[in-house]
Design an enzyme around this catalytic site. Structure first.
Site, PDB file in Angstrom:
ATOM      1  N   HIS A 169     -12.240  -1.368   2.003  1.00 29.00           N
ATOM      2  CA  HIS A 169     -11.581  -1.301   0.703  1.00 29.00           C
ATOM      3  C   HIS A 169     -12.086  -0.058  -0.009  1.00 29.00           C
ATOM      4  CE1 HIS A 169     -10.185  -2.263  -3.318  1.00 29.00           C
ATOM      5  NE2 HIS A 169     -11.386  -1.879  -3.728  1.00 29.00           N
ATOM      6  N   ARG A 178      -8.837   3.819   8.394  1.00 29.65           N
ATOM      7  CA  ARG A 178      -7.887   2.730   8.657  1.00 29.65           C
ATOM      8  C   ARG A 178      -6.983   3.050   9.843  1.00 29.65           C
ATOM      9  NH1 ARG A 178      -6.171   1.242   2.421  1.00 29.65           N
ATOM     10  NH2 ARG A 178      -7.760  -0.353   2.046  1.00 29.65           N
ATOM     11  N   THR A 209      -2.773   1.906   3.293  1.00 28.33           N
ATOM     12  CA  THR A 209      -3.014   0.458   3.347  1.00 28.33           C
ATOM     13  C   THR A 209      -2.607  -0.137   4.699  1.00 28.33           C
ATOM     14  OG1 THR A 209      -2.539   0.369   0.974  1.00 28.33           O
ATOM     15  CG2 THR A 209      -2.452  -1.723   2.191  1.00 28.33           C
ATOM     16  N   PHE A 227       1.229 -13.316   1.679  1.00 30.27           N
ATOM     17  CA  PHE A 227       0.062 -13.167   2.555  1.00 30.27           C
ATOM     18  C   PHE A 227      -1.269 -13.395   1.841  1.00 30.27           C
ATOM     19  CE2 PHE A 227       1.306  -8.891   1.036  1.00 30.27           C
ATOM     20  CZ  PHE A 227       0.119  -8.468   0.437  1.00 30.27           C
ATOM     21  N   ARG A 279     -10.314   7.558  -0.973  1.00 27.66           N
ATOM     22  CA  ARG A 279      -9.009   7.004  -0.563  1.00 27.66           C
ATOM     23  C   ARG A 279      -8.401   7.828   0.565  1.00 27.66           C
ATOM     24  NH1 ARG A 279      -6.826   1.869  -1.939  1.00 27.66           N
ATOM     25  NH2 ARG A 279      -4.762   2.703  -1.555  1.00 27.66           N
TER      26      ARG A 279
HETATM   27  P1  IDP Z   1      -5.276  -1.086  -0.719  1.00 23.93           P
HETATM   28  O1  IDP Z   1      -6.344  -1.900  -0.035  1.00 23.93           O
HETATM   29  O2  IDP Z   1      -4.835   0.099   0.105  1.00 23.93           O
HETATM   30  O3  IDP Z   1      -5.622  -0.719  -2.133  1.00 23.93           O
HETATM   31  P2  IDP Z   1      -3.569  -3.238  -1.773  1.00 23.93           P
HETATM   32  O4  IDP Z   1      -2.091  -3.171  -1.986  1.00 23.93           O
HETATM   33  O5  IDP Z   1      -4.456  -3.279  -2.960  1.00 23.93           O
HETATM   34  O6  IDP Z   1      -3.940  -2.006  -0.804  1.00 23.93           O
HETATM   35  O7  IDP Z   1      -3.826  -4.512  -0.842  1.00 23.93           O
HETATM   36  C1  IDP Z   1      -5.107  -5.034  -0.671  1.00 23.93           C
HETATM   37  C2  IDP Z   1      -5.281  -5.493   0.773  1.00 23.93           C
HETATM   38  O8  IDP Z   1      -4.337  -6.524   1.073  1.00 23.93           O
HETATM   39  C3  IDP Z   1      -5.004  -4.405   1.812  1.00 23.93           C
HETATM   40  O9  IDP Z   1      -6.109  -3.556   2.024  1.00 23.93           O
HETATM   41  C4  IDP Z   1      -4.661  -5.234   3.031  1.00 23.93           C
HETATM   42  O10 IDP Z   1      -5.831  -5.738   3.682  1.00 23.93           O
HETATM   43  C5  IDP Z   1      -3.879  -6.399   2.418  1.00 23.93           C
HETATM   44  N1  IDP Z   1      -2.429  -6.152   2.388  1.00 23.93           N
HETATM   45  C6  IDP Z   1      -1.754  -5.362   1.508  1.00 23.93           C
HETATM   46  N2  IDP Z   1      -0.433  -5.367   1.737  1.00 23.93           N
HETATM   47  C7  IDP Z   1      -0.241  -6.199   2.787  1.00 23.93           C
HETATM   48  C8  IDP Z   1       0.929  -6.646   3.491  1.00 23.93           C
HETATM   49  O11 IDP Z   1       2.086  -6.251   3.209  1.00 23.93           O
HETATM   50  N3  IDP Z   1       0.719  -7.511   4.530  1.00 23.93           N
HETATM   51  C9  IDP Z   1      -0.520  -7.956   4.882  1.00 23.93           C
HETATM   52  N4  IDP Z   1      -1.650  -7.578   4.231  1.00 23.93           N
HETATM   53  C10 IDP Z   1      -1.516  -6.708   3.202  1.00 23.93           C
HETATM   54 MG    MG Z   2      -5.888  -1.893  -3.833  1.00 22.60          MG
END
Ligand code: IDP
Ligand code: MG
Length: 155
Positions: free
Chosen positions: A127, A110, A99, A58, A93
């Site tokens: 974020h 969220r 997430t 993605f 957080r």
């Molecule tokens: P976080 O934002 O909660 O720290 P991360 O794993 O760092 O999570 O992922 C960054 C961003 O990537 C997420 O906020 C979300 O927008 C997107 N994302 C993460 N995992 C997925 C997924 O499995 N499918 C689609 N988008 C994802």
């Molecule tokens: Mg992150």
């Protein structure tokens, strides 16, 4: 311990006019804002910010989303904040939520405002840095040192 953390209001948060709601909700953390600005996100900045996800299927859609390419010209931007205070990273957080917006507690930002698009992009509104190492790296990526205010006695 006093910490700094990076908060970004993503393009979907701006398009949904959520800036006020998000800042009000974050004020529950009792932190102070020490940096703030509007940023047009280059591909380079987006890729650096999400470098840990570059091998995910993605990734390309995430970069498009993060740069506002899915939300119209007026929302090709992000509002960036640095929050500072006791346990800032975890406090923010917690208020941001998980997430995956469908799994996030509905009282979190969220959970309340995020969605998963039909293409599978997690549009999760904000974020927030995950840990001290990420926070330090991310703040340095988004802000020049002189853009962050320090206490008068620290100078
Ligand atoms: P976080 O934002 O909660 O720290 P991360 O794993 O760092 O999570 O992922 C960054 C961003 O990537 C997420 O906020 C979300 O927008 C997107 N994302 C993460 N995992 C997925 C997924 O499995 N499918 C689609 N988008 C994802
Ligand atoms: Mg992150």
């Amino acid at each position: 311990m006093d910490e700094k953390t990076l908060v970004l209001i993503k393009p979907d948060g701006l398009q949904k006019s959520l800036t006020g709601n998000i800042l009000t909700k974050l004020s529950e953390a009792k932190l102070e804002i020490v940096g703030a600005k509007v940023v047009r996100v280059s591909r380079e900045l987006a890729e650096k910010h999400y470098q840990h996800l570059k091998d995910k299927p993605f990734f390309e859609d995430l970069i498009k989303y993060f740069r506002g390419k899915l939300h119209g010209k007026r929302f090709e931007r992000i509002i960036a904040f640095v929050y500072q205070g006791e346990d800032a990273i975890n406090r923010v957080r917690k208020i941001a939520g998980a997430t995956n917006p469908e799994e996030a507690d509905p009282t979190t930002i969220r959970g309340a405002y995020g969605r998963i698009t039909t293409k599978g992009v997690y549009e999760n509104v904000i974020h927030a840095s995950s840990n001290p190492k990420d926070a330090e790296r991310e703040i340095a990526l988004w802000f020049q040192p002189e853009e962050i205010v320090t206490d008068p006695e620290e100078k």
